[in-house]
Design an enzyme around this catalytic site. Structure first.
Site, PDB file in Angstrom:
ATOM      1  N   ASP A  63      -4.235  -6.833  -3.331  1.00 27.01           N
ATOM      2  CA  ASP A  63      -4.293  -7.906  -2.328  1.00 27.01           C
ATOM      3  C   ASP A  63      -5.615  -8.659  -2.436  1.00 27.01           C
ATOM      4  O   ASP A  63      -5.672  -9.884  -2.327  1.00 27.01           O
ATOM      5  CB  ASP A  63      -4.135  -7.307  -0.925  1.00 27.01           C
ATOM      6  CG  ASP A  63      -2.972  -6.337  -0.862  1.00 27.01           C
ATOM      7  OD1 ASP A  63      -1.837  -6.784  -0.968  1.00 27.01           O
ATOM      8  OD2 ASP A  63      -3.222  -5.118  -0.767  1.00 27.01           O
ATOM      9  N   HIS A  89      -1.744  -2.366   3.619  1.00 24.02           N
ATOM     10  CA  HIS A  89      -1.184  -3.026   2.436  1.00 24.02           C
ATOM     11  C   HIS A  89       0.260  -3.396   2.781  1.00 24.02           C
ATOM     12  O   HIS A  89       1.221  -2.739   2.359  1.00 24.02           O
ATOM     13  CB  HIS A  89      -1.245  -2.089   1.228  1.00 24.02           C
ATOM     14  CG  HIS A  89      -0.491  -2.634   0.051  1.00 24.02           C
ATOM     15  ND1 HIS A  89      -0.861  -3.760  -0.614  1.00 24.02           N
ATOM     16  CD2 HIS A  89       0.653  -2.209  -0.555  1.00 24.02           C
ATOM     17  CE1 HIS A  89       0.007  -4.020  -1.583  1.00 24.02           C
ATOM     18  NE2 HIS A  89       0.935  -3.089  -1.565  1.00 24.02           N
TER      19      HIS A  89
HETATM   20  N1  LIG Z   1      -0.478  -0.359  -3.299  1.00 29.31           N
HETATM   21  C1  LIG Z   1      -0.105  -1.336  -4.085  1.00 29.31           C
HETATM   22  O1  LIG Z   1      -0.795  -2.354  -4.227  1.00 29.31           O
HETATM   23  C2  LIG Z   1       1.194  -1.262  -4.840  1.00 29.31           C
HETATM   24  C3  LIG Z   1       1.533  -2.286  -5.731  1.00 29.31           C
HETATM   25  C4  LIG Z   1       2.728  -2.196  -6.442  1.00 29.31           C
HETATM   26  C5  LIG Z   1       3.573  -1.100  -6.245  1.00 29.31           C
HETATM   27  N2  LIG Z   1       3.206  -0.134  -5.369  1.00 29.31           N
HETATM   28  C6  LIG Z   1       4.063   1.056  -5.160  1.00 29.31           C
HETATM   29  O2  LIG Z   1       3.914   1.943  -6.274  1.00 29.31           O
HETATM   30  C7  LIG Z   1       5.057   2.798  -6.349  1.00 29.31           C
HETATM   31  C8  LIG Z   1       5.574   2.893  -7.774  1.00 29.31           C
HETATM   32  O3  LIG Z   1       6.023   1.643  -8.222  1.00 29.31           O
HETATM   33  P1  LIG Z   1       6.708   1.464  -9.665  1.00 29.31           P
HETATM   34  O4  LIG Z   1       7.069   0.037  -9.770  1.00 29.31           O
HETATM   35  O5  LIG Z   1       5.882   2.090 -10.735  1.00 29.31           O
HETATM   36  O6  LIG Z   1       8.039   2.315  -9.452  1.00 29.31           O
HETATM   37  P2  LIG Z   1       9.015   2.945 -10.557  1.00 29.31           P
HETATM   38  O7  LIG Z   1      10.295   3.244  -9.862  1.00 29.31           O
HETATM   39  O8  LIG Z   1       9.044   2.107 -11.796  1.00 29.31           O
HETATM   40  O9  LIG Z   1       8.282   4.294 -10.933  1.00 29.31           O
HETATM   41  C9  LIG Z   1       8.104   5.308  -9.995  1.00 29.31           C
HETATM   42  C10 LIG Z   1       8.080   6.618 -10.730  1.00 29.31           C
HETATM   43  O10 LIG Z   1       7.729   7.625  -9.779  1.00 29.31           O
HETATM   44  C11 LIG Z   1       8.501   8.755 -10.099  1.00 29.31           C
HETATM   45  N3  LIG Z   1       8.529   9.684  -8.968  1.00 29.31           N
HETATM   46  C12 LIG Z   1       9.333   9.678  -7.883  1.00 29.31           C
HETATM   47  N4  LIG Z   1       9.067  10.731  -7.104  1.00 29.31           N
HETATM   48  C13 LIG Z   1       8.090  11.416  -7.711  1.00 29.31           C
HETATM   49  C14 LIG Z   1       7.396  12.625  -7.398  1.00 29.31           C
HETATM   50  N5  LIG Z   1       7.679  13.341  -6.309  1.00 29.31           N
HETATM   51  N6  LIG Z   1       6.425  13.047  -8.239  1.00 29.31           N
HETATM   52  C15 LIG Z   1       6.136  12.352  -9.354  1.00 29.31           C
HETATM   53  N7  LIG Z   1       6.767  11.224  -9.717  1.00 29.31           N
HETATM   54  C16 LIG Z   1       7.728  10.762  -8.898  1.00 29.31           C
HETATM   55  C17 LIG Z   1       9.861   8.188 -10.501  1.00 29.31           C
HETATM   56  O11 LIG Z   1      10.646   9.133 -11.211  1.00 29.31           O
HETATM   57  C18 LIG Z   1       9.433   7.006 -11.338  1.00 29.31           C
HETATM   58  O12 LIG Z   1       9.260   7.354 -12.703  1.00 29.31           O
HETATM   59  C19 LIG Z   1       6.062   2.218  -5.338  1.00 29.31           C
HETATM   60  O13 LIG Z   1       5.991   2.958  -4.141  1.00 29.31           O
HETATM   61  C20 LIG Z   1       5.556   0.809  -5.126  1.00 29.31           C
HETATM   62  O14 LIG Z   1       5.968   0.257  -3.894  1.00 29.31           O
HETATM   63  C21 LIG Z   1       2.053  -0.191  -4.676  1.00 29.31           C
HETATM   64  O1  LIG Z   2       7.215  -3.838  -1.116  1.00 27.32           O
HETATM   65  C1  LIG Z   2       6.479  -4.818  -1.064  1.00 27.32           C
HETATM   66  O2  LIG Z   2       6.696  -5.797  -0.343  1.00 27.32           O
HETATM   67  C2  LIG Z   2       5.175  -4.869  -1.868  1.00 27.32           C
HETATM   68  C3  LIG Z   2       5.220  -4.197  -3.196  1.00 27.32           C
HETATM   69  C4  LIG Z   2       3.854  -3.991  -3.781  1.00 27.32           C
HETATM   70  O3  LIG Z   2       3.133  -3.093  -2.992  1.00 27.32           O
HETATM   71  C5  LIG Z   2       3.070  -5.260  -3.955  1.00 27.32           C
HETATM   72  O4  LIG Z   2       2.185  -5.559  -3.145  1.00 27.32           O
HETATM   73  O5  LIG Z   2       3.343  -5.983  -4.922  1.00 27.32           O
END
Ligand SMILES: NC(=O)c1ccc[n+]([C@@H]2O[C@H](COP(=O)([O-])OP(=O)(O)OC[C@H]3O[C@@H](n4cnc5c(N)ncnc54)[C@H](O)[C@@H]3O)[C@@H](O)[C@H]2O)c1
Ligand SMILES: O=C(O)CC[C@H](O)C(=O)O
Length: 359
Positions: free
Chosen positions: A185, A213
Site C-alpha cells: 500500500d 491492509h
Molecule cells: N498483505 C498484502 O499486501 C498482500 C498482497 C497480496 C496478496 N496477499 C495475500 O497473500 C496470500 C497468498 O496469495 P497468493 O496470490 O500467493 O495465493 P496462491 O493461492 O497463489 O498461493 C497460496 C499458497 O498458499 C498455500 N497454502 C494454503 N494453506 C497453507 C498452509 N496452511 N500452509 C502453507 N501453505 C498453505 C496454497 O497451497 C498455495 O500454494 C493471500 O492471502 C493474499 O490475499 C497479501
Molecule cells: O483482497 C484484496 O482486496 C486485496 C488483495 C491484496 O492484499 C492486495 O492488496 O493486492
C-alpha cells in the site's frame, strides 16, 4: 554462515515472484548465503518440486540449499526469518469476512508451530552464550541477544489480524518480532504521487499507511515530501490539488488490490513480492536516515491513541533490526477520523477472529 529463511505458500503465485529475489540476494544482502525452506500443504508438494528444480536451474551462488516440505516442524526449525504467505487469496465476489474464516486458523496453527519449533534451545548456542545466559538468567537477554533476529512477516490476508493471531499463538516470541505487510500500500501511494508529479517513485518519501491492509486503510501524505526537479517540498504543495489528495488518491490506493483482482482475476503477486522484499530488506538493513516506511506492528505504547492490542500500520524507522514507531507527527481532524475508522475495523476483525477461534 547461511541464514535460514522459510516462505510459506511457496507453491503459490506470490512466492513464484518472491523466491528468486530472495535467493539472488536482493533482501538479505549480496554476500549472505541462504537456505530456503519452502512450506506448503501436501497436495502442493509436486508443484514445490518444480519450484525447487527452477531455483536450482537459476544457478544462484548464494543459494546453499532448498528444502521443500509440508511439515511445520521442518519448515520452522531454527529459522532466522519467516515469510508467512500461505493462505487463500480473495477472489472476485468474495467478502473479506469469508477470507478471515478461511485463513485465521492457519495463522493460529503456524504461530503455535513457530513458538514450538523455531525456538533455539540453550544447547544450540555457543558455550560462551550459554555461560552469559546462565549468568543473566533473564528472559529479556535471551530475547535481546538471540531471538531478536528471528523475524516473522505475515502477508496472508487479512494480514493485520492474521499477524495478531500468529503472535498471540507464539507467546515465547517477542511481539516486536512480528509485522505484517502494508508496504505494498505504501508503494502504491508513493507511486500514485510520483506519477501525478511526473517524477520517479524514488523522489517521493514518507508517505504513511495507517491501519488495516484493507479498504479502510488511510494513505496519508501530510508528512510526505517530493523532490520536484531538485526542490524538496511537501506533497500538498507539489500536487496543488487538495480535492484529488483527499479523494481519488485515497480511494485508488485503498481499492487497488480489488482493482487488480478484477482485472487479472488473480490477486496481486509481482507487486506484493516486491513489497515483501522492501519490507524485509528494511528490517535487515534499516531505513534510510530521515525516512520512514509503513508496516503493520503491535500498537502497544503508540502515541496516536490507537487501541493497543492490534497490529496496526504505522510510520516506522528501523535500526539494528528493531523498528520504532515515529511518534508525535501532528494529526489533523481529517486524518484523525480516518485513523479511527480503520482502527475500529481492526478491533472488529480481531474480535471476530478470536470468537471464531474459540468455537
Ligand atoms: N498483505 C498484502 O499486501 C498482500 C498482497 C497480496 C496478496 N496477499 C495475500 O497473500 C496470500 C497468498 O496469495 P497468493 O496470490 O500467493 O495465493 P496462491 O493461492 O497463489 O498461493 C497460496 C499458497 O498458499 C498455500 N497454502 C494454503 N494453506 C497453507 C498452509 N496452511 N500452509 C502453507 N501453505 C498453505 C496454497 O497451497 C498455495 O500454494 C493471500 O492471502 C493474499 O490475499 C497479501
Ligand atoms: O483482497 C484484496 O482486496 C486485496 C488483495 C491484496 O492484499 C492486495 O492488496 O493486492
Amino acid at each position: 554462515e547461511p541464514i535460514r529463511v522459510v516462505v510459506t505458500g511457496a507453491a503459490g503465485q506470490i512466492a513464484y515472484s518472491l523466491l528468486y529475489s530472495i535467493a539472488k540476494g536482493d533482501v538479505f544482502g549480496k554476500d549472505q548465503p541462504i537456505i530456503l525452506v519452502l512450506l506448503d500443504i501436501p497436495p502442493m508438494l509436486p508443484v514445490l518440486d518444480g519450484v525447487v528444480m527452477e531455483l536450482q536451474d537459476c544457478a544462484l551462488p548464494l543459494l546453499r540449499e532448498v528444502i521443500p516440505t509440508d511439515e511445520v516442524e521442518v519448515g520452522f526449525k531454527d529459522i532466522d526469518a519467516a515469510i508467512l504467505v500461505g493462505s487463500m487469496p480473495r477472489k472476485e465476489g468474495m467478502e473479506r469476512k469469508d477470507l478471515l474464516k478461511a485463513n485465521v486458523a492457519i495463522f493460529k496453527t503456524q504461530g503455535a508451530a513457530l513458538d514450538k519449533y523455531a525456538k533455539k534451545t540453550v544447547k544450540q548456542l555457543s558455550s560462551n552464550l550459554q555461560r552469559i545466559f546462565r549468568e543473566e538468567k533473564s528472559k529479556s537477554f535471551w530475547y535481546k541477544g538471540h531471538h531478536v533476529s528471528r523475524q516473522v512477516l505475515v502477508v496472508g490476508n487479512p494480514a493485520n489480524t492474521n499477524c495478531l493471531i500468529a503472535s498471540k499463538s507464539a507467546p515465547s516470541i517477542p511481539k516486536e518480532n512480528f509485522s505484517c505487510l502494508t508496504r505494498l500500500d505504501h508503494n502504491r501511494a508513493s507511486s500514485q504521487v510520483a506519477i501525478r508529479c511526473g517524477v520517479s517513485s524514488d523522489k517521493v518519501k514518507n508517505v504513511i499507511i495507517w491501519g488495516n491492509h484493507s479498504s479502510t486503510q488511510y494513505p496519508d501524505v501530510h508528512h510526505a515530501k517530493v523532490d520536484l526537479h531538485g526542490a524538496e517540498m511537501g506533497v500538498y504543495e507539489a500536487v496543488k490539488d487538495e480535492a484529488w489528495l483527499r479523494g481519488d488518491f485515497i480511494s485508488t490506493v485503498q481499492l487497488r488490490g480489488a482493482a487488480v483482482i478484477k482485472s487479472r482475476k488473480l490477486s496481486s503477486a509481482m507487486s506484493a513480492a516486491k513489497a515483501i522484499c522492501d519490507h524485509m530488506r528494511d528490517i535487515w538493513f534499516g531505513t534510510k536516515e530521515g525516512e520512514f516506511i509503513s508496516m503493520g506492528v503491535y500498537a502497544a505504547g503508540n502515541s496516536y491513541g490507537v487501541p493497543e492490542d492490534l497490529i496496526y500500520s504505522f510510520p516506522v524507522q528501523i535500526k539494528n533490526k528493531t523498528w520504532k514507531i515515529v511518534d508525535g507527527l501532528p494529526i489533523n481532524d481529517f486524518s484523525r477520523a480516518k485513523m479511527d475508522a480503520t482502527a475500529a475495523e481492526l478491533v472488529e476483525e480481531r474480535d471476530t477472529a478470536l470468537d471464531f477461534l474459540s468455537q
